[in-house]
Design a protein around this motif. Structure first.
Motif, PDB file in Angstrom:
ATOM      1  N   LEU A  21      30.783  38.528  44.551  1.00 49.47           N
ATOM      2  CA  LEU A  21      31.391  38.489  43.221  1.00 49.47           C
ATOM      3  C   LEU A  21      30.434  39.032  42.164  1.00 49.47           C
ATOM      4  CD1 LEU A  21      33.100  34.981  43.392  1.00 49.47           C
ATOM      5  CD2 LEU A  21      34.258  37.209  43.397  1.00 49.47           C
ATOM      6  N   ALA A  22      29.168  38.602  42.230  1.00 48.22           N
ATOM      7  CA  ALA A  22      28.166  39.051  41.251  1.00 48.22           C
ATOM      8  C   ALA A  22      27.950  40.556  41.347  1.00 48.22           C
ATOM      9  CB  ALA A  22      26.852  38.301  41.462  1.00 48.22           C
ATOM     10  N   ASP A  23      27.726  41.039  42.550  1.00 43.30           N
ATOM     11  CA  ASP A  23      27.436  42.464  42.755  1.00 43.30           C
ATOM     12  C   ASP A  23      28.612  43.335  42.321  1.00 43.30           C
ATOM     13  OD1 ASP A  23      25.540  44.500  44.050  1.00 43.30           O
ATOM     14  OD2 ASP A  23      27.444  44.900  45.080  1.00 43.30           O
ATOM     15  N   PRO A  68      38.832  40.049  29.780  1.00 45.35           N
ATOM     16  CA  PRO A  68      40.080  40.089  30.563  1.00 45.35           C
ATOM     17  C   PRO A  68      39.954  40.904  31.852  1.00 45.35           C
ATOM     18  CG  PRO A  68      40.557  40.366  28.234  1.00 45.35           C
ATOM     19  CD  PRO A  68      39.058  40.468  28.384  1.00 45.35           C
ATOM     20  N   ALA A  69      39.271  42.029  31.789  1.00 44.13           N
ATOM     21  CA  ALA A  69      39.089  42.845  32.992  1.00 44.13           C
ATOM     22  C   ALA A  69      38.192  42.129  34.004  1.00 44.13           C
ATOM     23  CB  ALA A  69      38.503  44.208  32.623  1.00 44.13           C
ATOM     24  N   LEU A  70      37.152  41.434  33.518  1.00 41.81           N
ATOM     25  CA  LEU A  70      36.274  40.677  34.418  1.00 41.81           C
ATOM     26  C   LEU A  70      37.053  39.553  35.089  1.00 41.81           C
ATOM     27  CD1 LEU A  70      33.558  39.920  35.675  1.00 41.81           C
ATOM     28  CD2 LEU A  70      33.026  38.666  33.553  1.00 41.81           C
ATOM     29  N   ASP A  76      40.993  38.814  41.735  1.00 43.86           N
ATOM     30  CA  ASP A  76      41.378  39.684  42.846  1.00 43.86           C
ATOM     31  C   ASP A  76      40.465  39.531  44.058  1.00 43.86           C
ATOM     32  OD1 ASP A  76      43.482  40.730  41.391  1.00 43.86           O
ATOM     33  OD2 ASP A  76      42.436  42.594  40.866  1.00 43.86           O
ATOM     34  N   ARG A  77      39.204  39.137  43.840  1.00 45.05           N
ATOM     35  CA  ARG A  77      38.217  39.091  44.919  1.00 45.05           C
ATOM     36  C   ARG A  77      37.835  37.674  45.351  1.00 45.05           C
ATOM     37  NH1 ARG A  77      38.229  43.352  42.094  1.00 45.05           N
ATOM     38  NH2 ARG A  77      37.581  45.374  42.862  1.00 45.05           N
ATOM     39  N   HIS A  78      38.385  36.677  44.694  1.00 42.09           N
ATOM     40  CA  HIS A  78      37.963  35.299  44.944  1.00 42.09           C
ATOM     41  C   HIS A  78      38.690  34.689  46.135  1.00 42.09           C
ATOM     42  CE1 HIS A  78      36.495  31.323  44.167  1.00 42.09           C
ATOM     43  NE2 HIS A  78      35.714  31.832  43.230  1.00 42.09           N
ATOM     44  N   PRO A  79      37.983  33.922  46.976  1.00 39.08           N
ATOM     45  CA  PRO A  79      38.632  33.320  48.143  1.00 39.08           C
ATOM     46  C   PRO A  79      39.496  32.096  47.828  1.00 39.08           C
ATOM     47  CG  PRO A  79      36.316  32.701  48.106  1.00 39.08           C
ATOM     48  CD  PRO A  79      36.529  33.707  46.989  1.00 39.08           C
TER      49      PRO A  79
END
Length: 108
Positions: A21-23, A68-70, A76-79
Protein backbone atom coordinates in the motif's frame (compact mmCIF):
# COMPACT_ATOMS: atom_id res chain seq x y z
CA UNK A 1 -8.95 27.70 8.13
CA UNK A 2 -8.99 24.89 5.59
CA UNK A 3 -6.01 22.54 5.75
CA UNK A 4 -4.09 22.12 2.51
CA UNK A 5 -2.43 18.89 3.68
CA UNK A 6 -3.65 15.70 5.33
CA UNK A 7 -2.17 12.77 7.20
CA UNK A 8 -3.88 9.57 6.11
CA UNK A 9 -3.79 6.45 8.30
CA UNK A 10 -4.67 3.03 6.96
CA UNK A 11 -4.23 -0.29 8.75
CA UNK A 12 -3.79 -3.71 7.20
CA UNK A 13 -3.23 -7.31 8.21
CA UNK A 14 0.40 -7.90 7.25
CA UNK A 15 3.72 -6.18 6.83
CA UNK A 16 3.74 -7.23 3.18
CA UNK A 17 0.35 -5.61 2.58
CA UNK A 18 1.49 -2.43 4.37
CA UNK A 19 4.58 -2.20 2.16
CA UNK A 20 2.45 -2.75 -0.94
CA UNK A 21 0.00 0.00 0.00
CA UNK A 22 2.79 2.44 0.94
CA UNK A 23 4.90 1.75 -2.14
CA UNK A 24 2.00 1.94 -4.60
CA UNK A 25 0.67 5.21 -3.11
CA UNK A 26 4.09 6.89 -3.30
CA UNK A 27 4.85 5.57 -6.79
CA UNK A 28 1.46 6.85 -7.99
CA UNK A 29 2.36 10.28 -6.53
CA UNK A 30 -0.73 10.18 -4.33
CA UNK A 31 1.45 10.41 -1.20
CA UNK A 32 4.77 12.21 -0.87
CA UNK A 33 5.89 9.64 1.66
CA UNK A 34 4.46 6.82 3.71
CA UNK A 35 5.67 5.37 6.98
CA UNK A 36 4.93 1.87 8.23
CA UNK A 37 4.50 1.02 11.90
CA UNK A 38 3.88 -2.36 13.39
CA UNK A 39 2.94 -4.72 14.41
CA UNK A 40 0.28 -3.01 16.50
CA UNK A 41 -2.56 -4.72 18.34
CA UNK A 42 -6.08 -3.71 17.36
CA UNK A 43 -9.21 -4.49 19.39
CA UNK A 44 -12.48 -3.88 17.53
CA UNK A 45 -16.05 -4.94 16.89
CA UNK A 46 -16.54 -7.07 13.76
CA UNK A 47 -19.54 -9.18 12.81
CA UNK A 48 -21.13 -8.82 16.26
CA UNK A 49 -18.08 -9.85 18.29
CA UNK A 50 -15.05 -8.19 19.80
CA UNK A 51 -12.02 -9.18 17.77
CA UNK A 52 -8.30 -8.72 18.38
CA UNK A 53 -5.42 -9.00 15.97
CA UNK A 54 -2.09 -7.71 14.80
CA UNK A 55 -2.05 -5.02 12.15
CA UNK A 56 0.40 -2.65 10.50
CA UNK A 57 -0.34 1.07 10.15
CA UNK A 58 0.62 3.08 7.08
CA UNK A 59 0.76 6.87 7.50
CA UNK A 60 0.68 8.81 4.23
CA UNK A 61 1.29 12.54 3.77
CA UNK A 62 -0.57 14.20 0.92
CA UNK A 63 -2.55 17.28 -0.05
CA UNK A 64 -6.25 17.70 0.59
CA UNK A 65 -6.74 17.93 -3.18
CA UNK A 66 -5.07 14.51 -3.74
CA UNK A 67 -6.88 12.80 -0.85
CA UNK A 68 -9.89 11.50 -2.87
CA UNK A 69 -7.58 9.82 -5.38
CA UNK A 70 -5.44 8.36 -2.56
CA UNK A 71 -8.53 7.00 -0.79
CA UNK A 72 -9.75 5.37 -4.02
CA UNK A 73 -6.28 3.92 -4.65
CA UNK A 74 -6.12 2.42 -1.15
CA UNK A 75 -9.64 0.99 -1.36
CA UNK A 76 -8.87 -0.68 -4.70
CA UNK A 77 -5.77 -2.40 -3.29
CA UNK A 78 -6.81 -3.15 0.29
CA UNK A 79 -7.48 -6.74 1.41
CA UNK A 80 -10.23 -5.78 3.93
CA UNK A 81 -13.94 -5.40 3.14
CA UNK A 82 -14.08 -2.26 5.31
CA UNK A 83 -10.58 -0.83 5.71
CA UNK A 84 -9.73 1.88 8.20
CA UNK A 85 -8.82 4.94 6.16
CA UNK A 86 -8.76 8.13 8.22
CA UNK A 87 -7.62 11.55 7.00
CA UNK A 88 -6.58 14.11 9.59
CA UNK A 89 -6.01 17.73 8.52
CA UNK A 90 -2.50 19.03 9.04
CA UNK A 91 -2.98 22.48 10.51
CA UNK A 92 0.68 23.30 11.05
CA UNK A 93 4.16 22.10 10.31
CA UNK A 94 7.42 22.94 8.66
CA UNK A 95 6.69 25.17 5.67
CA UNK A 96 9.57 23.60 3.72
CA UNK A 97 8.31 20.06 4.43
CA UNK A 98 4.72 20.87 3.49
CA UNK A 99 5.91 22.55 0.28
CA UNK A 100 7.85 19.37 -0.50
CA UNK A 101 4.69 17.27 0.06
CA UNK A 102 2.78 19.50 -2.36
CA UNK A 103 5.55 19.33 -4.96
CA UNK A 104 5.85 15.54 -4.81
CA UNK A 105 2.15 14.79 -5.19
CA UNK A 106 1.81 17.40 -7.94
CA UNK A 107 4.61 15.91 -10.07
CA UNK A 108 3.80 13.59 -12.93
Amino acid sequence: MTAEHVLVHVTTDSEESAHGLADSAVRARLAACAQIEGPITSVYWWEGEVQQGQEWRVSCKTTAARYPALESHLLDRHPYDTPEIIATPITGGSAAYLAWVTEEVSSS
